[in-house]
Design an enzyme around this catalytic site. Structure first.
Site, PDB file in Angstrom:
ATOM      1  N   CYS A  35     -71.775  31.879  78.279  1.00 13.05           N
ATOM      2  CA  CYS A  35     -71.253  32.175  79.609  1.00 13.05           C
ATOM      3  C   CYS A  35     -70.161  31.167  79.985  1.00 13.05           C
ATOM      4  O   CYS A  35     -70.266  29.976  79.692  1.00 13.05           O
ATOM      5  CB  CYS A  35     -72.303  32.137  80.702  1.00 13.05           C
ATOM      6  N   ARG A  93     -66.807  32.090  75.259  1.00 14.19           N
ATOM      7  CA  ARG A  93     -68.143  31.578  75.608  1.00 14.19           C
ATOM      8  C   ARG A  93     -69.166  32.696  75.823  1.00 14.19           C
ATOM      9  O   ARG A  93     -70.358  32.431  76.003  1.00 14.19           O
ATOM     10  CB  ARG A  93     -68.056  30.737  76.887  1.00 14.19           C
ATOM     11  N   TRP A 131     -72.822  35.883  78.445  1.00 13.95           N
ATOM     12  CA  TRP A 131     -73.550  36.044  77.184  1.00 13.95           C
ATOM     13  C   TRP A 131     -75.000  36.209  77.619  1.00 13.95           C
ATOM     14  O   TRP A 131     -75.620  35.270  78.105  1.00 13.95           O
ATOM     15  CB  TRP A 131     -73.379  34.803  76.318  1.00 13.95           C
ATOM     16  N   ASN A 162     -74.134  29.438  84.450  1.00 13.46           N
ATOM     17  CA  ASN A 162     -74.188  29.336  82.996  1.00 13.46           C
ATOM     18  C   ASN A 162     -75.451  28.548  82.670  1.00 13.46           C
ATOM     19  O   ASN A 162     -75.587  27.419  83.120  1.00 13.46           O
ATOM     20  CB  ASN A 162     -72.943  28.586  82.495  1.00 13.46           C
ATOM     21  N   GLY A 163     -76.389  29.164  81.936  1.00 11.36           N
ATOM     22  CA  GLY A 163     -77.614  28.446  81.595  1.00 11.36           C
ATOM     23  C   GLY A 163     -78.828  29.299  81.865  1.00 11.36           C
ATOM     24  O   GLY A 163     -78.739  30.529  81.876  1.00 11.36           O
ATOM     25  N   GLU A 191     -71.774  27.041  54.182  1.00 14.28           N
ATOM     26  CA  GLU A 191     -70.731  27.251  55.184  1.00 14.28           C
ATOM     27  C   GLU A 191     -69.948  28.533  54.882  1.00 14.28           C
ATOM     28  O   GLU A 191     -69.628  29.312  55.793  1.00 14.28           O
ATOM     29  CB  GLU A 191     -69.804  26.021  55.220  1.00 14.28           C
ATOM     30  N   LYS A 251     -69.735  31.656  57.474  1.00 12.11           N
ATOM     31  CA  LYS A 251     -68.444  32.162  57.966  1.00 12.11           C
ATOM     32  C   LYS A 251     -68.314  33.655  57.716  1.00 12.11           C
ATOM     33  O   LYS A 251     -67.907  34.420  58.583  1.00 12.11           O
ATOM     34  CB  LYS A 251     -67.345  31.447  57.220  1.00 12.11           C
ATOM     35  N   GLU A 274     -70.759  35.696  59.911  1.00 12.90           N
ATOM     36  CA  GLU A 274     -70.440  35.585  61.330  1.00 12.90           C
ATOM     37  C   GLU A 274     -69.321  36.528  61.761  1.00 12.90           C
ATOM     38  O   GLU A 274     -69.409  37.149  62.816  1.00 12.90           O
ATOM     39  CB  GLU A 274     -70.029  34.126  61.567  1.00 12.90           C
ATOM     40  N   HIS A 280     -84.800  30.692  40.846  1.00 17.93           N
ATOM     41  CA  HIS A 280     -86.168  30.608  41.376  1.00 17.93           C
ATOM     42  C   HIS A 280     -86.468  31.740  42.350  1.00 17.93           C
ATOM     43  O   HIS A 280     -87.378  31.617  43.165  1.00 17.93           O
ATOM     44  CB  HIS A 280     -86.387  29.239  42.027  1.00 17.93           C
ATOM     45  N   LYS A 304     -69.131  30.895  71.671  1.00 18.96           N
ATOM     46  CA  LYS A 304     -68.608  29.681  71.055  1.00 18.96           C
ATOM     47  C   LYS A 304     -69.503  28.471  71.291  1.00 18.96           C
ATOM     48  O   LYS A 304     -69.799  27.715  70.390  1.00 18.96           O
ATOM     49  CB  LYS A 304     -67.199  29.420  71.619  1.00 18.96           C
TER      50      LYS A 304
END
Ligand code: M6R
Length: 621
Positions: A2, A27, A74, A100-101, A492, A496, A499, A515, A616
Site C-alpha cells: 500500500c 507498493r 495491496w 498502510n499496514g 536468485e 526473478k 516473479e 537427491h 515492492k
C-alpha cells in the site's frame, strides 16, 4: 504494501495526489482512491484496479480543493474491490482515512463500535480507524487520532483529514510502515516513500514509531500520540533530511520498463557504491565511518548473522560463502520472517547485519529488534537514507543504487553484493588473514573497479541472452543450478524468473539435484547451470552431464575462454561473463539471470514492473 499520499497547500490537490500515487503504484496495485476536501465537502473517488483505472473516474468536479489524501492498495483484509478501496469514511462522512499496514485488533474494535451504533461499509481493518476517530472527535483532529492510535494494536501508517478542519492533515505511525513528510514552500506533502516526493521537494522528515504529525501548509508539528492529552504540546526537534536523488532517476527514461532501466543502471550503482570508499591505490585504507565501529571491535567479532528477505536474502547467502572463506568468521544467514521465531542465540561479540533495499521490510525490521533485545550489534546494508532499517542500526553501509521502482529487485541486489564485498575488505584490514587470502583480497579489490565496464559489455551485447530467454519462455518450468557462490545466484535467478514471468522455477545447489529434484528433469526442460567458480568447476561439469543424460536443455553461464562446458553444450547454449575474481562473477552472472527473467517475461507479455500479487515494499509480517 500500500502507498499513501497527502497534500496540503495552495495548489489543486488532485493532480499532485494522482502524480504521487503513480509513483507509489509499485507498493500495491489492486485498488486505488483519493479524497479531496473543498468548502467543507469531500470528493471521494475509488475503484478496483490500478491508479490508471482511478484516472478514468476522477472527474473535473473533484478539481480545485487544495487538501487531500490518496491510496494505492495491496489487499490484506478484504478482497480487492471498490468498497474495500481506501479512503474510508466514518458514519457522518466527515472523516477520511487511508492506511498502510494492519490493525491487528480490528475485529474487537469493530464489534465495540458496532455496539455503539457505527455502521461499516467495507471488510477492511482500516475502516475501524475512521469510526474510532469519529468516536473520539471533539473539535480537535490531532487529539482524536492520537486517542484512536492508543486503542489500536498492529503496525500501520495512517493519514486522516476532517471536513471541518480543512487546513490540516494528521499523520501517525505505529511500528514499521514508513511515512515521509515532504517539506515545501507554502505546501507540505506526505507519502509512503521518497520517490513520490522528488518532484516537489528533497527535504523530508521521516516519522518515527509512536509519532503523530499535524501538517498544515506552513507547519509540521510532530508529537507523541501516547501522550494522553494535548498531543500537539509535546514537540519533537526533528532533523530535516536532504535527499540527493534527482526526480529523473525515478522515471523510465526511454526504457519500456523500470526493470530494464534499472538493470542498465547497474554499472553506475557499482561505481557510486565504491566511490569515496574503496581507494584505487591498493595499499590505501578503506574507510567506512558510517559503520560506527572501531578496529578493535572488528578484530573482536566472533560471529556474524545476516538477515534479510527475498533477493536481499540471496545477497546474504553470497556473504556467508565469502566471509567464512576469507575471514574464517562463522556466518549464519536467516530469512527475516523466521529469525525472530527461532529464539536465536546471540554470542558476546556478534553482529547482526540486516540487508534491505527499501529499509522498510517488516520481517527484517522485526529481526533487528529481536537481535537488539538479545544484545547483538546492529549493522545495516540498505539503499534508502533515513529508512527504518538505517535508523534502527548502530551503523550503516548505504548501497547507492538510487530509487528502485520495479518490483523485481536488480540494481539493489548488485549494490548489496558490492556492499557486502566492501564490508568484507574493510573488516579484513583489522583481522589476521593468511597470505593466500590477502592476495585473493587484493585481486577482489582491484576486480571491483572492473565491474562497471564488464557489466556494460554484457548489457551492450544482450542479443544472445534475449534469444535464450525467449526460448525458455515457451516452457512451463525451469531450473537454475550452481555451487559455492553460484548457489545463491541460482536461487536468485529462479526467484526473478518466477516473479515476473510466472514460469515455475527452482534454484538449486547443483550437487543436490540427484537427491530428488532430478526426477523433474525431462526432455528439453531448461536448466541454467551457473559455472563461474573455479574451485567447483569440475563438479559443475559433472552435474551438467547428469542434466544432459536426462535429455534436459542445459544452458551454461561461464567465464570467457571457457572450454569444457562450451564444447559440451555448444556455443549457442552458453552465456559468457568477463573474467574477474571468482567471487565477482556472481555480480556479472547476476546480469545474465536478470536478463533471462526480463526477456522471458517480455516474450510472455507480462506486467513486468508490477507482477501479480506482489508489492515492492513488504511492510506487513
Ligand atoms: O526492500 P527489501 O530489500 O528488504 O525487500 C526484500 C524483498 O521483499 C525483495 O527483495 C523481493 O524479494 C523482490 N521483489 C525480489 O525481486
Amino acid at each position: 504494501m500500500c502507498g499513501i499520499v497527502g497534500y496540503v497547500g495552495d495548489k489543486e490537490a488532485l493532480p499532485i495526489l494522482m502524480d504521487k500515487l503513480r509513483m507509489l503504484t509499485y507498493r500495491g496495485y489492486d485498488s486505488a482512491g483519493i479524497a479531496v476536501s473543498k468548502n467543507g465537502h469531500f470528493y471521494v473517488r475509488k475503484c478496483k484496479g490500478k491508479v490508471r483505472d482511478l484516472e478514468q473516474i476522477v472527474d473535473e468536479d473533484v478539481g480545485s480543493g487544495t487538501i487531500g489524501i490518496g491510496h494505492t492498495r495491496w489487499a490484506t483484509h478484504g478482497p480487492p474491490s471498490t468498497r474495500n478501496a481506501h479512503p474510508h469514511l466514518d458514519c457522518t462522512g466527515h472523516i477520511a482515512v487511508v492506511q498502510n499496514g494492519i490493525v491487528e485488533n480490528f475485529w474487537e474494535l469493530k464489534q465495540e463500535l458496532i455496539e455503539k451504533g457505527h455502521t461499516f461499509q467495507s471488510d477492511t481493518d482500516t475502516e475501524v480507524i475512521a469510526h474510532l476517530v469519529e468516536e473520539y472527535y471533539d473539535d480537535n483532529l490531532t487529539t482524536a487520532v492520537a486517542l484512536a492510535m492508543q486503542r489500536m494494536k498492529g503496525s500501520m501508517a495512517v493519514l486522516v483529514m476532517h471536513r471541518d478542519e480543512e487546513d490540516r492533515l494528521v499523520a501517525a505511525k505505529m511500528d514499521s510502515p514508513p511515512l515521509i513528510i515532504g517539506l515545501g514552500r507554502g505546501e507540505n506533502h506526505v507519502a509512503s516513500d521518497i520517490p513520490a516526493l522528488l518532484h516537489y521537494t528533497n527535504k523530508i522528515y521521516v516519522l518515527e514509531d509512536g509519532e503523530i504529525a499535524t501538517i498544515t501548509r506552513d507547519s509540521v508539528i510532530i508529537s507523541n500520540y501516547k501522550e494522553p492529552t494535548k498531543p500537539d504540546r509535546r514537540l519533537y526537534e526533528r532533523k530535516v533530511i536532504v535527499v540527493d536523488w534527482s526526480p529523473e532517476v525515478a522515471q523510465k527514461g526511454g526504457y519500456p520498463h523500470y526493470m530494464l532501466k534499472e538493470i542498465h543502471e547497474q554499472p553506475q550503482t557499482v561505481l557510486d557504491t565504491l566511490r569515496g570508499r574503496l581507494p584505487e591505490r591498493p595499499d590505501a585504507p578503506i574507510e567506512l565511518p558510517d559503520l560506527n565501529v572501531t578496529p578493535e571491535e572488528v578484530a573482536a567479532v566472533e560471529r556474524l548473522t545476516f538477515v534479510a528477505c527475498g533477493t536481499a536474502y540471496h545477497a546474504c547467502l553470497v556473504a556467508k560463502y565469502a566471509f567464512e572463506q576469507a575471514l574464517r568468521i562463522p556466518v549464519t544467514v536467516d530469512i527475516g520472517s523466521e529469525y525472530r521465531y527461532r529464539q536465536p542465540i546471540i554470542g558476546p561479540n556478534e553482529w547482526l547485519v540486516a540487508v534491505s533495499q527499501s529499509g522498510e521490510t517488516a520481517d527484517t525490521i522485526a529481526s533487528m529488534r529481536e537481535g537488539k533485545e538479545r544484545g547483538a550489534r546492529l549493522l545495516a546494508i540498505t539503499n534508502v537514507v533515513g529508512s527504518s532499517v538505517a535508523r534502527l542500526a548502530d551503523g550503516v553501509l548505504y548501497t547507492r543504487a538510487g530509487p528502485e521502482v520495479a518490483v523485481a529487485s536488480t540494481k539493489a541486489f548488485v549494490g548489496q553484493l558490492v556492499g557486502i564485498f566492501l564490508l568484507l575488505l574493510y573488516m579484513a584490514q583489522y583481522r589476521k588473514v593468511s597470505r593466500k587470502t590477502a592476495k585473493s583480497l587484493q585481486a577482489l579489490r582491484a576486480g571491483l573497479w572492473k565491474l562497471p565496464e564488464q557489466i556494460e559489455r554484457i548489457l551492450n551485447d544482450d542479443g544472445h541472452v534475449k534469444a535464450i530467454a525467449e526460448a525458455i519462455a515457451a516452457h512451463p518450468s525451469a531450473f537454475f543450478i550452481g555451487r559455492n557462490l553460484d548457489e545463491p545466484l541460482a536461487r536468485e535467478g529462479a526467484l526473478k524468473l518466477k516473479e515476473i514471468s510466472y514460469i515455475h522455477a527452482e534454484g538449486y545447489p547443483a550437487g543436490e539435484l540427484k537427491h530428488g529434484t532430478l526426477a523433474l528433469l525431462d526432455e528439453g526442460v531448461p536448466v541454467v547451470a551457473l559455472a563461474t567458480q573455479g574451485a567447483v568447476y569440475d563438479k559443475m561439469v559433472s552435474n551438467v552431464q547428469e542434466v544432459l543424460a536426462r535429455s534436459a536443455w542445459a544452458i551454461g553461464v561461464v567465464p570467457e575462454g571457457d572450454k569444457r562446458l562450451t564444447e559440451l553444450l555448444g556455443e549457442a547454449n552458453v552465456l559468457t561473463i568477463p573474467r574477474n575474481h571468482d567471487w565477482l562473477h556472481t555480480v556479472t552472472a547476476a546480469v545474465h539471470v536478470q536478463l533471462i527473467a526480463y526477456y522471458a517475461a517480455a516474450a510472455l507479455g507480462r506486467d513486468i514492473d508490477q507482477p501479480r500479487n506482489l508489492a515492492k515494499s513488504v511492510t506487513v509480517e
